[in-house]
Design an enzyme around this catalytic site. Sequence first.
Site, PDB file in Angstrom:
ATOM      1  N   LYS A   1       0.803  -1.206   0.000  1.00 14.43           N
ATOM      2  CA  LYS A   1       0.000   0.000   0.000  1.00 14.43           C
ATOM      3  C   LYS A   1       0.852   1.280   0.000  1.00 14.43           C
ATOM      4  O   LYS A   1       0.674   2.157  -0.839  1.00 14.43           O
ATOM      5  CB  LYS A   1      -0.880  -0.041   1.251  1.00 14.43           C
ATOM      6  N   THR A   2       1.776   1.361   0.930  1.00  9.42           N
ATOM      7  CA  THR A   2       2.609   2.550   1.030  1.00  9.42           C
ATOM      8  C   THR A   2       3.433   2.729  -0.241  1.00  9.42           C
ATOM      9  O   THR A   2       3.646   3.839  -0.716  1.00  9.42           O
ATOM     10  CB  THR A   2       3.535   2.458   2.248  1.00  9.42           C
TER      11      THR A   2
ATOM     12  N   ASP B   1      -4.805   8.028   3.178  1.00  8.96           N
ATOM     13  CA  ASP B   1      -4.346   6.711   3.611  1.00  8.96           C
ATOM     14  C   ASP B   1      -5.253   6.203   4.736  1.00  8.96           C
ATOM     15  O   ASP B   1      -5.904   6.992   5.408  1.00  8.96           O
ATOM     16  CB  ASP B   1      -2.899   6.881   4.126  1.00  8.96           C
ATOM     17  N   GLU B   2      -5.293   4.906   4.940  1.00  5.94           N
ATOM     18  CA  GLU B   2      -6.107   4.306   6.018  1.00  5.94           C
ATOM     19  C   GLU B   2      -7.532   4.836   5.982  1.00  5.94           C
ATOM     20  O   GLU B   2      -8.103   5.223   7.004  1.00  5.94           O
ATOM     21  CB  GLU B   2      -5.486   4.613   7.404  1.00  5.94           C
TER      22      GLU B   2
ATOM     23  N   GLN C   1      -9.312  -3.956   8.207  1.00  4.56           N
ATOM     24  CA  GLN C   1      -8.405  -3.430   9.229  1.00  4.56           C
ATOM     25  C   GLN C   1      -8.971  -2.187   9.898  1.00  4.56           C
ATOM     26  O   GLN C   1      -8.236  -1.391  10.483  1.00  4.56           O
ATOM     27  CB  GLN C   1      -7.046  -3.116   8.605  1.00  4.56           C
TER      28      GLN C   1
ATOM     29  N   ARG D   1       0.369  -9.271  10.920  1.00  2.00           N
ATOM     30  CA  ARG D   1       1.650  -8.595  11.117  1.00  2.00           C
ATOM     31  C   ARG D   1       2.814  -9.550  10.902  1.00  2.00           C
ATOM     32  O   ARG D   1       3.954  -9.142  10.718  1.00  2.00           O
ATOM     33  CB  ARG D   1       1.776  -8.008  12.535  1.00  2.00           C
TER      34      ARG D   1
END
Length: 796
Positions: A32-33, A224-225, A255, A602
Amino acid sequence: MDFLEGLNSRQREAVTHREGPLLILAGAGSGKTRVITHRIAHLIRAQQVPAPGILAVTFTNKAAEEMRHRVAQLLGEPLSSGGPIVTTFHSFCVRLLRRDGKSLSDLRPAFTPQFTIYDEDDQLALVKSVYRQRGWDESQVQYRIALSRISHAKNLKQTPEDLEKAPDPKTKLIANVFRDYEARLREANALDFDDLLLQAVRLLEYNEQVREAYNHRFRFMMVDEYQDTNRSQYELMRLLTGRRSNIVVVGDEDQSIYSWRGADIRNILDFEKDFPDAKVIRLEQNYRSTRTILEAASAVVAHNRDRKGKWLWTEGGEGSPAVIYRAPDAENEALFIAHTIEKILRADPQDRVAVLYRTNAQSRRIEEALRRYGRKYVVVGGFSFYQRAEVKDILAYLKLVRSLDDSISLMRIINVPARGIGKTTLDQIERFAFAHHLSLWSALERLIDSGQLLARAEAALRAFRELIHRLRSLFHDLPLPRALRALMLETGYKAMLEADSTPQGEARRENLDELLSAAAEAAMRGETLADFLDHAALSSETDALDAGVAVSLLTAHNAKGLEFPIVFLAGLEEGLFPHSRSKNSEAMLEEERRLFYVGMTRAQKRLYMTWAKSRRRYGSDSDEATKRSRFLEEIPRELVEDFSEAEDASGLDLSAERHEVREAVRRHRYTGTAQNSLENISRFFEERGLPPLKTGPWAPGRAAASAPSRAPSEAAAAGTGSFGRPATGGGAAPARFRSRKLAGMRPGVTVAHPKYGSGLVLRMEGTGEEAKLTISFPGHGLKKIVAKYAEIKIEE
DNA sequence: AGCGGTGTCATTTTT
DNA sequence: TGACACCGCT
């Protein structure tokens, strides 16, 4: 540079997307980043979009910093003031309101762009004061409940009048608190965190000129998010993009874990309704975890109904089964974790491990177990530097100096240190202020001259008033760090701490040194007092993971956005994870499940999940039987290896272990550290001033920032200069400066160091050549240096 | 004004 | 366990 190289076809599609709304559903570990940063670089370089026209918004400072860093790397040059804007929602709004918020006073009388920011502590103090004003106590509505309801209402743009209409009596009570709370915020020209967003939205709605200017400037926006945005953030986004709708949002509904804080998962679920011409790209290829981990996590989250649905896949290997361990009790669970970590790190010291848990209270036992093994660890999150009492006290003085009507700050420090202004006097001032709708400061001034006070109280208040006036002229006349140092002396705060010979007292003094250091760095970059306070208010310092320490302890919430080769999920019991508070509704349970999913995903290589058959809650004397978490049942059997102490596959006999453990305790001293914040402070100023790049004068600073964080005293005890590096940067010092005696050396002077440039002397222990100096070098942090070994000289 | 004893209550917490 | 509000004593 080709910004498309190494990207998969969907990532490329997202990066090269040009106009119109785009929703990127980015699964865990799907890059994503990478997509966001490459897109920014691509827009600038390949599509010739003017950089300042690009706005990317994130939630945390850490995420923003990471993105800025990566974009700078891609562009091969630092992000200057003419570059793309990559920031957090809150910082953006503060800047907007400070720069262009003047007209908000039409809607909010007495508002000025010099407003104060109230953090959670301040909000709580304000609510308590409102209760006092109303003669209420907590028995009807708890402070925290009132606060969270107020916050929630603000996020939904509700007014006290809206709450008043609610049928239940409790909400009506809260509406009253809300009304008073708002009035008091205005009186103090203060905004709380929710206001930063809300008032920015109101300003943009109200002031067409400002709105147009921002629309015109920001041609491309990214969020983002997105799954964690709340109503205000959503509206802000719409107002900023305007008709153009060049908006790219990135998120993962699986998430979404902050609904209890106002995040509205509908924002992401309904994006296509909000923007009918929206394009949707799914990033489902995972580059992080083994197939086993991915399948286990996917199977769990598939139990949620409220989702768009996606299935992550990987080209990576199958990996080992996930491990479930059933411990007889919480102590054994912690020892199992510590023991297993020990084995893992003995096999490969380069490995990195995270232990995730639902509640902060769980960390204590795990810390103890790790300490017994002498294993270094970092607790991520928890108290930030700027939340510590002594730091907040000093900041309260600063805030008061800037704005006398900031009653919450005044209340905090009026008798710290004790100066004879006690509860009775304070009550009297407060009552007077309530009665006449005055700030505490105005009430105090009027009362002093009214003759209504006892002689002793009046004298104390006069002295306090004088003190604040003196401080105001100090800050007017002196540069920030000097004024701050003088403040600590003048207020008697320093003397108060010096009277405290406990280790805590020492720690608190060091914290104030750090604060001075931060101020010195701010000043050297030309930051004002206002900038300094804004930063203090907006930073949480759960940031910067410590790359040098192998074991991190953190809540599952704090783990979002991070990855670790090895992950432990601890305390997987009904009532703990999922938390008992979530049992009331299906929606809340789904959020717990998403949190669990976040935890699982994670892990890169190995996932351990542990639970204890019995656990002592709080301080009660007996263990209570527990039930294993339902989430564990949702993982397909074939993906896990499930064992308990009796059949322990690791051959771990924890009763025998205890002996070894006790031995270990004797051999090792305490090695754990809380997340320290000095490097974060440095980073902040670094990022605002000079760019964090791999080359150039900042390289050493970066290196230091990622070294293990340690308290200065500990660093000194360990024999290194400070923060893990030799302070003098090269052993024996030439005699050149030795003859030029360090006459005039004292805290407050500026010195020049051949390697670190100029710095401010904060502390001097001892005299003459042997004196140990604590010096703040901008970009390099605090250094402890022995005068005679260092090539330093006093600057004019 | 300020201390210490007692009772009550317990998520998560990007900013 | 530990943070806090409250109360009564000095």
